[in-house]
Design a protein around this motif. Structure first.
Motif, PDB file in Angstrom:
ATOM      1  N   ALA A 168      42.608  12.466  10.388  1.00  0.00           N
ATOM      2  CA  ALA A 168      43.576  12.092   8.930  1.00  0.00           C
ATOM      3  C   ALA A 168      44.776  11.494   9.659  1.00  0.00           C
ATOM      4  O   ALA A 168      45.455  11.279  10.417  1.00  0.00           O
ATOM      5  CB  ALA A 168      43.811  13.612   8.763  1.00  0.00           C
ATOM      6  N   ASN A 169      45.723  11.380   8.486  1.00  0.00           N
ATOM      7  CA  ASN A 169      47.352  10.853   8.799  1.00  0.00           C
ATOM      8  C   ASN A 169      47.949  11.613   9.271  1.00  0.00           C
ATOM      9  O   ASN A 169      49.438  11.392  10.245  1.00  0.00           O
ATOM     10  CB  ASN A 169      47.352  10.670   6.711  1.00  0.00           C
ATOM     11  CG  ASN A 169      47.378   8.973   6.575  1.00  0.00           C
ATOM     12  OD1 ASN A 169      46.387   8.530   7.704  1.00  0.00           O
ATOM     13  ND2 ASN A 169      48.224   8.771   5.731  1.00  0.00           N
ATOM     14  N   GLN A 170      47.885  13.239   8.849  1.00  0.00           N
ATOM     15  CA  GLN A 170      48.586  13.889   9.408  1.00  0.00           C
ATOM     16  C   GLN A 170      48.200  15.288  10.308  1.00  0.00           C
ATOM     17  O   GLN A 170      47.227  15.514   9.493  1.00  0.00           O
ATOM     18  CB  GLN A 170      49.671  14.652   8.572  1.00  0.00           C
ATOM     19  CG  GLN A 170      51.136  13.388   8.355  1.00  0.00           C
ATOM     20  CD  GLN A 170      52.069  13.820   7.633  1.00  0.00           C
ATOM     21  OE1 GLN A 170      52.231  14.725   7.328  1.00  0.00           O
ATOM     22  NE2 GLN A 170      53.397  12.799   7.361  1.00  0.00           N
ATOM     23  N   PHE A 171      48.405  15.730  11.030  1.00  0.00           N
ATOM     24  CA  PHE A 171      47.469  16.564  11.858  1.00  0.00           C
ATOM     25  C   PHE A 171      49.211  17.824  12.337  1.00  0.00           C
ATOM     26  O   PHE A 171      50.041  16.964  12.682  1.00  0.00           O
ATOM     27  CB  PHE A 171      47.001  16.943  12.473  1.00  0.00           C
ATOM     28  CG  PHE A 171      45.401  16.584  12.483  1.00  0.00           C
ATOM     29  CD1 PHE A 171      44.974  17.597  12.160  1.00  0.00           C
ATOM     30  CD2 PHE A 171      44.899  15.249  12.676  1.00  0.00           C
ATOM     31  CE1 PHE A 171      43.363  17.458  11.520  1.00  0.00           C
ATOM     32  CE2 PHE A 171      43.436  15.152  11.858  1.00  0.00           C
ATOM     33  CZ  PHE A 171      42.750  15.915  11.775  1.00  0.00           C
ATOM     34  N   GLY A 172      48.589  19.199  11.678  1.00  0.00           N
ATOM     35  CA  GLY A 172      50.146  19.430  12.670  1.00  0.00           C
ATOM     36  C   GLY A 172      49.547  20.895  13.989  1.00  0.00           C
ATOM     37  O   GLY A 172      47.772  21.240  12.910  1.00  0.00           O
ATOM     38  N   VAL A 173      49.724  21.352  14.597  1.00  0.00           N
ATOM     39  CA  VAL A 173      49.110  21.838  15.743  1.00  0.00           C
ATOM     40  C   VAL A 173      49.904  22.813  16.304  1.00  0.00           C
ATOM     41  O   VAL A 173      51.303  23.013  16.298  1.00  0.00           O
ATOM     42  CB  VAL A 173      49.115  20.969  16.938  1.00  0.00           C
ATOM     43  CG1 VAL A 173      47.708  21.355  17.919  1.00  0.00           C
ATOM     44  CG2 VAL A 173      48.482  19.122  16.433  1.00  0.00           C
ATOM     45  N   ALA A 174      49.623  24.137  16.482  1.00  0.00           N
ATOM     46  CA  ALA A 174      50.625  24.991  16.903  1.00  0.00           C
ATOM     47  C   ALA A 174      49.487  25.586  18.455  1.00  0.00           C
ATOM     48  O   ALA A 174      48.395  25.417  18.568  1.00  0.00           O
ATOM     49  CB  ALA A 174      50.221  26.177  16.048  1.00  0.00           C
TER      50      ALA A 174
END
Lengths: 261, 388
Positions: free
Chosen positions: B306-312
């Motif tokens: 995907a173009n953007q991932f957020g990771v925590a």
């Protein structure tokens, strides 16, 4: 109440700034400077270290570690620690550039990833390799990292010693104060009592089996740290000391970490 | 390439001869995989073993280094490999350290993804994270300069990414056809790279350039829908890395900018990861370290999920004798169409063994999400490592 408070403050202030107080701080610093100057000129050193960790039931486990130190001129020493065992950390290396006033620069080499990783150095009070030694205990001891207070003379193990209080300057230190026994003849440290931030006696470190190298540099071959709160103990046993080897300052740069093994 | 492989194993035989007196260490790993969400026709569990031999020998100012992997898997032929991950000679010459042979190298600063790490091909089928790479057959040179560390790389030939079997995990469920390449000389085309890295005060910085075959293939479904066609583009790129090391806060950045030439034309791309890691040292009167990780990934290449991932994430280090630690990471794309959760924990059993638990969970809300083909690939893995 106000008068009492002011009077009490004046009494405390006057006792803090008596010539005796200045003299003991000045003498404490003089002792620390003399001890530091007696170790100047070693250039660099290497040694093998066995770390023996013992729990309060006497069960023990060992680590094999190689140490390399490069003496700093204007800044603090640079040190490199390479782990040979246990197997899961074999080849891991820890590089520290000690600073006199600022936080140290530290890197870790992770051999599985071939990755050199810069790490924060504020974890001074954390245990080193699960031992009773913290990162600040194994770091190079620079004069600027403490303020000093000479306490008294005392005989320890038949040796005439200065007893000096070392107060860490860095508020992130795990200690409020350290009481150091140093012999008057050679300025070698023989014992340190570590007091935690609540001023409770936390640990005692003793230095044994001193040997002199190159007619100048004294090194203890056995350090024993006892944690009074947990009953755990860690011994560091050193061997194969060498001084002024072929190591250069480049061998203590972060790029050299991945070539260490 | 055949010559490089033969040379690598000749080096293995030399290094492990008793008369050669090289230092030799090894790791034997036994691994069990469980797939709780498997679909019919795919494996319900996996069993594999891996032997790794590390060896080196110094002669004069030079050193021979070997790191050899042999991995067997009961069912998944994609995981089976005999690999000289490292097999090189290092020697000083004209102020440089020269390396000749297979090498493994790491570039990057961030935790969840390393877009600038371009030297090695990934041994992705191993499913062991960032450490599983294929050795880069190369000639490389390194020099320590006043302004930083300079690396120059010539990589001889290309190695394809490894994939699991179509009925193994993780897998799209489709077999792979032979790969196509943007470059005429395909697997024999050479790659070139250079990197300068340095540090000043609290900052660690690096810049790099790369010209060669992209490491990740573009995967398209064949016309008849029966297989995937891997296509390796030509990549020209510039990489940038930065890390600020504060008292308890690390700020990290890495980005890759360039052009990919493929069947579909020349396309500029950018990929970047920005992250922060905040660590609590000794919280709650313990000797633990608890690190909070937050990263944002951007990647507009067609290879990206995907173009953007957020990771925590949370990293826990217990600082005990057994070196117990845990890492939990959760990532989701911008539209929350797909997510990925991983958990890993490890501890030492004794000086000669350790155990590791890994788990991975994929979730896709729409059939167009890349992870929709991985929804049956949730895995729980137990690995026992023995060191000798």
């Amino acid at each position: 109440m106000k008068i009492v408070t002011v009077t009490l403050f004046a009494a405390i202030a006057s006792s803090m700034f008596t010539p005796w107080a200045f003299a003991s701080a000045e003498k404490g610093l003089e002792i620390a400077i003399e001890a530091d100057s007696r170790d100047k000129g070693f250039g660099n050193s290497t040694s093998q270290m066995t770390m023996i960790l013992m729990d309060k039931y006497g069960q023990s486990t060992e680590r094999a570690i190689r140490n390399r130190t490069f003496e700093g001129d204007n800044e603090g020493d640079k040190s490199l620690v390479i782990f040979d065992s246990p197997g899961d950390v074999r080849g891991t290396a820890f590089l520290s550039h000690t600073k006199k006033a600022e936080p140290d620069d530290q890197w870790l080499y992770l051999p599985a990833l071939k990755r050199v990783k810069r790490i924060a150095s504020s974890n001074k009070a954390g245990p080193f390799m699960g031992s009773e030694f913290s990162y600040e205990d194994i770091a190079s001891q620079e004069i600027e990292k403490y303020s000093y207070n000479y306490l008294r003379d005392e005989t320890l193990n038949g040796l005439d010693c200065f007893v000096v209080e070392y107060d860490p300057v860095d508020p992130k230190s795990g200690y409020k104060r350290q009481i150091v026994w140093m012999d008057k003849a050679e300025y070698r440290v023989h014992k340190i009592d570590f007091y935690d931030r609540k001023d409770t006696l936390l640990k005692t470190l003793t230095y044994e089996d001193y040997n002199q190298y190159m007619n100048k540099f004294w090194r203890s071959n056995r350090l024993v740290m006892i944690n009074h709160l947990t009953g755990k103990k860690t011994e560091l046993v050193f061997a194969d000391w060498e001084f002024q080897t072929e190591l250069t300052e480049q061998d203590f740069e972060k790029s050299a970490l991945k070539r260490m093994r | 390439m055949k010559f490089a492989v033969r040379g690598s194993f000749a080096l293995f035989i030399v290094l492990t001869q008793p008369a050669f007196s090289a230092e030799v260490n090894g790791t034997l790993s036994s691994r069990l995989d469980f797939y709780p969400d498997r679909t019919s026709g795919t494996a319900s569990e996996g069993r594999s073993a891996e032997l790794k031999i590390d060896a080196f020998h110094d002669f004069g100012e030079s050193r021979i280094v070997g790191e050899f992997i042999a991995r067997g898997d009961q069912k998944d032929s994609g995981r089976r490999i005999t690999e000289a991950r490292q097999a090189y000679v290092r020697t000083p010459l004209a102020g440089f350290d020269f390396f000749l042979g297979n090498r493994q190298e790491f570039w990057g600063k961030t935790e969840s993804k390393n877009v600038v790490d371009v030297i090695n091909q990934s041994d992705a089928a191993a499913n062991e994270g960032k450490s599983a790479k294929l050795g880069a057959p190369s000639i490389s040179a390194e020099r320590y300069l006043d302004i930083g560390d300079l690396q120059l790389w010539y990589i001889s030939g290309f190695r394809e990414k490894t994939f699991n079997d179509s009925d193994a995990h993780p897998s799209s469920g489709l077999p792979l056809n032979s790969a196509d390449y943007a470059r005429n000389n395909a697997k024999t085309a050479d790659d070139y790279a250079a990197r300068l890295s340095s540090f000043a005060g609290n900052w660690d910085l690096a810049g790099s350039v790369f010209y060669g075959t992209a490491r990740n293939p573009i995967l398209t479904v064949a016309d008849d829908g029966s297989a995937l066609n891997p296509y390796y583009a030509l990549q020209k790129s510039i990489g940038l890395e930065a890390q600020y090391t504060g008292d308890v806060t690390l700020l990290k950045w890495e980005s890759l900018h360039g052009t990919q030439s493929s069947l579909y034309g020349n396309h500029d791309f950018s990929a970047a990861v920005a992250g922060v890691e905040y660590t609590f040292y000794g919280p709650f009167d313990t000797i633990w370290d608890i690190g909070l990780i937050g990263e944002i990934q951007h990647d507009d290449r067609p290879q990206a999920a995907a173009n953007q991932f957020g990771v925590a994430g949370i990293r826990m280090v217990f600082n005990d004798i057994a070196d117990s630690n845990m890492l939990f990471l959760a990532s989701t794309d911008r539209k929350a169409d797909q997510s990925f959760i991983s958990f890993e924990a490890s501890r030492r059993i004794n000086n000669y063994s350790s155990v590791k638990l890994n788990s991975q969970f994929y979730n896709a809300r729409s059939s167009t999400a890349s992870f929709s083909t991985l929804s049956d690939d949730d895995a729980v893995t137990l690995t026992l490592n023995m060191f000798f």
